[in-house]
Design a protein around this motif. Structure first.
Motif, PDB file in Angstrom:
ATOM      1  N   VAL A  84      -4.906   8.615  -1.768  1.00  0.00           N
ATOM      2  CA  VAL A  84      -4.972   8.668  -3.464  1.00  0.00           C
ATOM      3  C   VAL A  84      -6.065   9.721  -3.898  1.00  0.00           C
ATOM      4  CG1 VAL A  84      -5.522   7.556  -5.564  1.00  0.00           C
ATOM      5  CG2 VAL A  84      -3.937   6.561  -3.837  1.00  0.00           C
ATOM      6  N   GLU A  85      -7.351   9.566  -2.917  1.00  0.00           N
ATOM      7  CA  GLU A  85      -8.451  10.283  -3.116  1.00  0.00           C
ATOM      8  C   GLU A  85      -8.128  11.869  -3.050  1.00  0.00           C
ATOM      9  OE1 GLU A  85     -11.201   9.877  -4.576  1.00  0.00           O
ATOM     10  OE2 GLU A  85     -11.310   7.504  -4.732  1.00  0.00           O
ATOM     11  N   TYR A  86      -7.102  12.278  -1.927  1.00  0.00           N
ATOM     12  CA  TYR A  86      -6.871  13.246  -1.398  1.00  0.00           C
ATOM     13  C   TYR A  86      -5.984  14.021  -2.459  1.00  0.00           C
ATOM     14  CZ  TYR A  86      -3.666  16.892   0.623  1.00  0.00           C
ATOM     15  OH  TYR A  86      -2.987  17.849   0.820  1.00  0.00           O
ATOM     16  N   LEU A  87      -4.999  13.106  -3.258  1.00  0.00           N
ATOM     17  CA  LEU A  87      -4.235  13.617  -4.173  1.00  0.00           C
ATOM     18  C   LEU A  87      -4.894  13.893  -5.207  1.00  0.00           C
ATOM     19  CD1 LEU A  87      -1.177  11.012  -3.750  1.00  0.00           C
ATOM     20  CD2 LEU A  87      -1.284  13.392  -2.905  1.00  0.00           C
ATOM     21  N   ALA A  88      -5.843  13.212  -5.723  1.00  0.00           N
ATOM     22  CA  ALA A  88      -6.664  13.478  -6.874  1.00  0.00           C
ATOM     23  C   ALA A  88      -7.480  14.762  -6.766  1.00  0.00           C
ATOM     24  CB  ALA A  88      -7.752  12.228  -7.196  1.00  0.00           C
ATOM     25  N   TYR A 119       0.798  -1.204  -0.058  1.00  0.00           N
ATOM     26  CA  TYR A 119       0.122   0.023   0.076  1.00  0.00           C
ATOM     27  C   TYR A 119       0.789   1.327   0.039  1.00  0.00           C
ATOM     28  CZ  TYR A 119      -3.851  -3.121   0.474  1.00  0.00           C
ATOM     29  OH  TYR A 119      -4.719  -4.090   0.390  1.00  0.00           O
ATOM     30  N   TYR A 120       2.010   1.188   0.577  1.00  0.00           N
ATOM     31  CA  TYR A 120       2.906   2.339   0.526  1.00  0.00           C
ATOM     32  C   TYR A 120       3.450   2.352  -0.960  1.00  0.00           C
ATOM     33  CZ  TYR A 120       7.446   4.575   1.314  1.00  0.00           C
ATOM     34  OH  TYR A 120       8.418   5.718   1.176  1.00  0.00           O
ATOM     35  N   ASN A 121       3.609   1.273  -1.600  1.00  0.00           N
ATOM     36  CA  ASN A 121       4.194   1.606  -2.988  1.00  0.00           C
ATOM     37  C   ASN A 121       3.144   1.860  -3.842  1.00  0.00           C
ATOM     38  OD1 ASN A 121       6.964   0.792  -2.252  1.00  0.00           O
ATOM     39  ND2 ASN A 121       6.445  -1.714  -2.325  1.00  0.00           N
ATOM     40  N   LYS A 122       1.639   1.557  -3.568  1.00  0.00           N
ATOM     41  CA  LYS A 122       0.592   2.110  -4.435  1.00  0.00           C
ATOM     42  C   LYS A 122       0.685   3.598  -4.300  1.00  0.00           C
ATOM     43  CE  LYS A 122      -3.666   2.390  -3.128  1.00  0.00           C
ATOM     44  NZ  LYS A 122      -4.923   2.452  -2.756  1.00  0.00           N
ATOM     45  N   VAL A 123       0.762   4.188  -3.206  1.00  0.00           N
ATOM     46  CA  VAL A 123       0.907   5.521  -3.058  1.00  0.00           C
ATOM     47  C   VAL A 123       2.057   6.173  -3.751  1.00  0.00           C
ATOM     48  CG1 VAL A 123       0.808   7.339  -1.521  1.00  0.00           C
ATOM     49  CG2 VAL A 123      -0.621   5.485  -1.075  1.00  0.00           C
ATOM     50  N   LYS A 124       3.347   5.560  -3.572  1.00  0.00           N
ATOM     51  CA  LYS A 124       4.455   5.985  -4.216  1.00  0.00           C
ATOM     52  C   LYS A 124       4.394   5.980  -5.818  1.00  0.00           C
ATOM     53  CE  LYS A 124       9.488   4.965  -4.012  1.00  0.00           C
ATOM     54  NZ  LYS A 124      10.549   4.267  -3.044  1.00  0.00           N
ATOM     55  N   PHE A 125       3.824   4.865  -6.138  1.00  0.00           N
ATOM     56  CA  PHE A 125       3.612   4.882  -7.652  1.00  0.00           C
ATOM     57  C   PHE A 125       2.764   5.792  -8.108  1.00  0.00           C
ATOM     58  CE2 PHE A 125       2.670   1.119 -11.088  1.00  0.00           C
ATOM     59  CZ  PHE A 125       3.119   1.958 -12.209  1.00  0.00           C
ATOM     60  N   VAL A 126       1.618   6.179  -7.628  1.00  0.00           N
ATOM     61  CA  VAL A 126       0.644   7.395  -7.865  1.00  0.00           C
ATOM     62  C   VAL A 126       1.401   8.756  -7.832  1.00  0.00           C
ATOM     63  CG1 VAL A 126      -1.246   8.729  -7.438  1.00  0.00           C
ATOM     64  CG2 VAL A 126      -1.504   6.251  -7.062  1.00  0.00           C
ATOM     65  N   LEU A 127       2.410   9.029  -6.776  1.00  0.00           N
ATOM     66  CA  LEU A 127       3.063  10.056  -6.727  1.00  0.00           C
ATOM     67  C   LEU A 127       4.182  10.266  -7.963  1.00  0.00           C
ATOM     68  CD1 LEU A 127       3.316  10.289  -3.003  1.00  0.00           C
ATOM     69  CD2 LEU A 127       2.200  11.982  -4.363  1.00  0.00           C
ATOM     70  N   LEU A 128       4.868   9.318  -8.244  1.00  0.00           N
ATOM     71  CA  LEU A 128       5.814   9.145  -9.136  1.00  0.00           C
ATOM     72  C   LEU A 128       5.337   9.211 -10.724  1.00  0.00           C
ATOM     73  CD1 LEU A 128       7.858   6.252  -7.730  1.00  0.00           C
ATOM     74  CD2 LEU A 128       8.773   8.823  -7.805  1.00  0.00           C
ATOM     75  N   GLU A 129       4.229   8.430 -10.806  1.00  0.00           N
ATOM     76  CA  GLU A 129       3.693   8.460 -12.229  1.00  0.00           C
ATOM     77  C   GLU A 129       2.962   9.884 -12.488  1.00  0.00           C
ATOM     78  OE1 GLU A 129       2.164   6.699 -15.698  1.00  0.00           O
ATOM     79  OE2 GLU A 129       3.488   5.879 -14.205  1.00  0.00           O
ATOM     80  N   HIS A 130       2.640  10.555 -11.653  1.00  0.00           N
ATOM     81  CA  HIS A 130       2.015  11.982 -11.726  1.00  0.00           C
ATOM     82  C   HIS A 130       2.677  13.195 -11.511  1.00  0.00           C
ATOM     83  CE1 HIS A 130      -1.831  10.222 -13.113  1.00  0.00           C
ATOM     84  NE2 HIS A 130      -1.768   9.515 -12.050  1.00  0.00           N
ATOM     85  N   GLY A 131       4.122  12.776 -11.139  1.00  0.00           N
ATOM     86  CA  GLY A 131       5.020  13.840 -11.282  1.00  0.00           C
ATOM     87  C   GLY A 131       4.780  14.751  -9.740  1.00  0.00           C
ATOM     88  N   ILE A 186      -5.622  11.868 -11.824  1.00  0.00           N
ATOM     89  CA  ILE A 186      -5.058  10.762 -11.470  1.00  0.00           C
ATOM     90  C   ILE A 186      -6.168   9.497 -11.650  1.00  0.00           C
ATOM     91  CG2 ILE A 186      -5.055   9.386  -9.137  1.00  0.00           C
ATOM     92  CD1 ILE A 186      -3.418  11.954  -8.125  1.00  0.00           C
ATOM     93  N   PHE A 187      -7.714   9.991 -11.654  1.00  0.00           N
ATOM     94  CA  PHE A 187      -8.762   9.172 -11.754  1.00  0.00           C
ATOM     95  C   PHE A 187      -9.126   9.685 -13.378  1.00  0.00           C
ATOM     96  CE2 PHE A 187      -8.762   8.528  -7.294  1.00  0.00           C
ATOM     97  CZ  PHE A 187      -9.346   7.112  -7.372  1.00  0.00           C
ATOM     98  N   ALA A 188      -9.937   8.739 -14.119  1.00  0.00           N
ATOM     99  CA  ALA A 188     -10.386   9.220 -15.449  1.00  0.00           C
ATOM    100  C   ALA A 188     -11.246  10.411 -15.325  1.00  0.00           C
ATOM    101  CB  ALA A 188     -11.111   8.033 -15.856  1.00  0.00           C
ATOM    102  N   ALA A 189     -11.221  11.322 -16.427  1.00  0.00           N
ATOM    103  CA  ALA A 189     -12.021  12.442 -16.449  1.00  0.00           C
ATOM    104  C   ALA A 189     -13.547  12.191 -16.468  1.00  0.00           C
ATOM    105  CB  ALA A 189     -11.492  13.083 -17.490  1.00  0.00           C
ATOM    106  N   ASP A 190     -13.791  11.128 -16.955  1.00  0.00           N
ATOM    107  CA  ASP A 190     -15.515  10.654 -17.356  1.00  0.00           C
ATOM    108  C   ASP A 190     -15.743   9.970 -15.576  1.00  0.00           C
ATOM    109  OD1 ASP A 190     -17.875   9.943 -18.820  1.00  0.00           O
ATOM    110  OD2 ASP A 190     -17.024   7.943 -17.883  1.00  0.00           O
ATOM    111  N   PRO A 191     -16.872  10.680 -15.496  1.00  0.00           N
ATOM    112  CA  PRO A 191     -17.351  10.066 -14.032  1.00  0.00           C
ATOM    113  C   PRO A 191     -17.610   8.446 -13.995  1.00  0.00           C
ATOM    114  CG  PRO A 191     -18.503  12.214 -14.684  1.00  0.00           C
ATOM    115  CD  PRO A 191     -17.646  11.514 -15.843  1.00  0.00           C
ATOM    116  N   PRO A 225      -6.011  18.220  -9.291  1.00  0.00           N
ATOM    117  CA  PRO A 225      -6.948  17.661 -10.407  1.00  0.00           C
ATOM    118  C   PRO A 225      -6.358  17.978 -11.804  1.00  0.00           C
ATOM    119  CG  PRO A 225      -7.585  19.981  -9.661  1.00  0.00           C
ATOM    120  CD  PRO A 225      -6.589  19.495  -8.534  1.00  0.00           C
ATOM    121  N   GLU A 226      -5.463  18.744 -11.896  1.00  0.00           N
ATOM    122  CA  GLU A 226      -4.899  18.805 -13.257  1.00  0.00           C
ATOM    123  C   GLU A 226      -3.808  17.498 -13.606  1.00  0.00           C
ATOM    124  OE1 GLU A 226      -1.894  20.068 -10.234  1.00  0.00           O
ATOM    125  OE2 GLU A 226      -3.752  20.291 -10.812  1.00  0.00           O
ATOM    126  N   LYS A 227      -3.773  16.662 -12.609  1.00  0.00           N
ATOM    127  CA  LYS A 227      -2.814  15.380 -12.765  1.00  0.00           C
ATOM    128  C   LYS A 227      -3.867  14.300 -13.446  1.00  0.00           C
ATOM    129  CE  LYS A 227       0.823  17.141 -11.134  1.00  0.00           C
ATOM    130  NZ  LYS A 227       2.066  17.343 -12.074  1.00  0.00           N
TER     131      LYS A 227
END
Length: 213
Positions: A66-70, A12-24, A78-83, A74-76
């Motif tokens: 992850v939801e907080y980061l999204a 779960y640490y690596n999931k958050v880290k992956f999100v941070l890295l992937e989205h700069g 993280i989740f798809a733009a389409d609801p 918002p410009e990143k």
């Protein structure tokens, strides 16, 4: 800057880290091992990692983070733009983490740490995993990514958790429940590993294991 607390073996640490890295998203890693000291429970009340530190305070639980980061970035996207697509990503993450990984976690003591799971635990986990692996197989696309043609946040959850489910069931029951159901998670992980952020996560995990062997 966001500070990410935890250690590189935690999926779960690596999931958050992956999100941070992937989205700069800039962040700093703070090595935080378990069990947490009493003073640290004010930062992560459940005594778990990961948790993050922001200018506003501390936040725990990987999917909440992850939801907080999204929401914060918002410009990143993280989740798809389409609801609808974003909801389908959340659906996949729930299946992966709640119905597969969290259930298989009861096997980790025997699978990875030299412990022994009771026959009752094994029987219960087997019954639940048989049900939810089949459900996950109906939901996931693997075309080539877990949600379809596009790589997304659900892949970041799948990348760090599906291998644990496959390996744990193989070691405890002598059969990989995911592979048995036709989920070729090894090929999938190899595909995702082509991404620089995934390579960084994998390399740091390997380095941590070697340093703490």
């Amino acid at each position: 800057m966001i500070k990410l607390h935890g250690f590189a073996v935690s999926n779960y640490y690596n999931k958050v880290k992956f999100v941070l890295l992937e989205h700069g998203i800039p962040f700093e890693e703070v090595l935080t091992k378990l069990p947490l000291a009493e003073a640290k429970l004010a930062e992560s009340p459940g005594g778990k990692v990961p948790y993050i530190e922001t200018e506003q305070g501390f936040l725990c639980e990987s999917e909440v983070i992850v939801e907080y980061l999204a929401a914060r970035f918002p410009e990143k996207r993280i989740f798809a733009a389409d609801p609808w697509q974003a909801a389908k990503e959340r659906e996949l993450i729930t299946f992966i983490e709640t119905h597969l990984e969290l259930v298989a976690r009861e096997l980790y003591g025997e699978a990875f740490f030299g412990g022994k799971a009771s026959d009752e635990v094994k029987a219960t986990v087997e019954k639940r995993l048989n049900r939810y692996v089949a459900s996950f197989k109906r939901l996931a696309k693997f075309a080539p990514y877990v949600g379809g043609e596009q790589f997304g946040v659900a892949d970041m959850a799948a990348f760090v958790s599906l291998p644990l489910v496959g390996m744990a069931t193989q070691k405890v029951y002598g059969r990989d429940f995911l592979a048995e159901a036709g989920v070729d998670w090894k090929a999938y992980v190899k595909l995702v590993s082509e991404r620089p952020a995934a390579q960084r996560v994998g390399a740091d995990r390997k380095a941590y294991l070697e340093a703490n062997a």
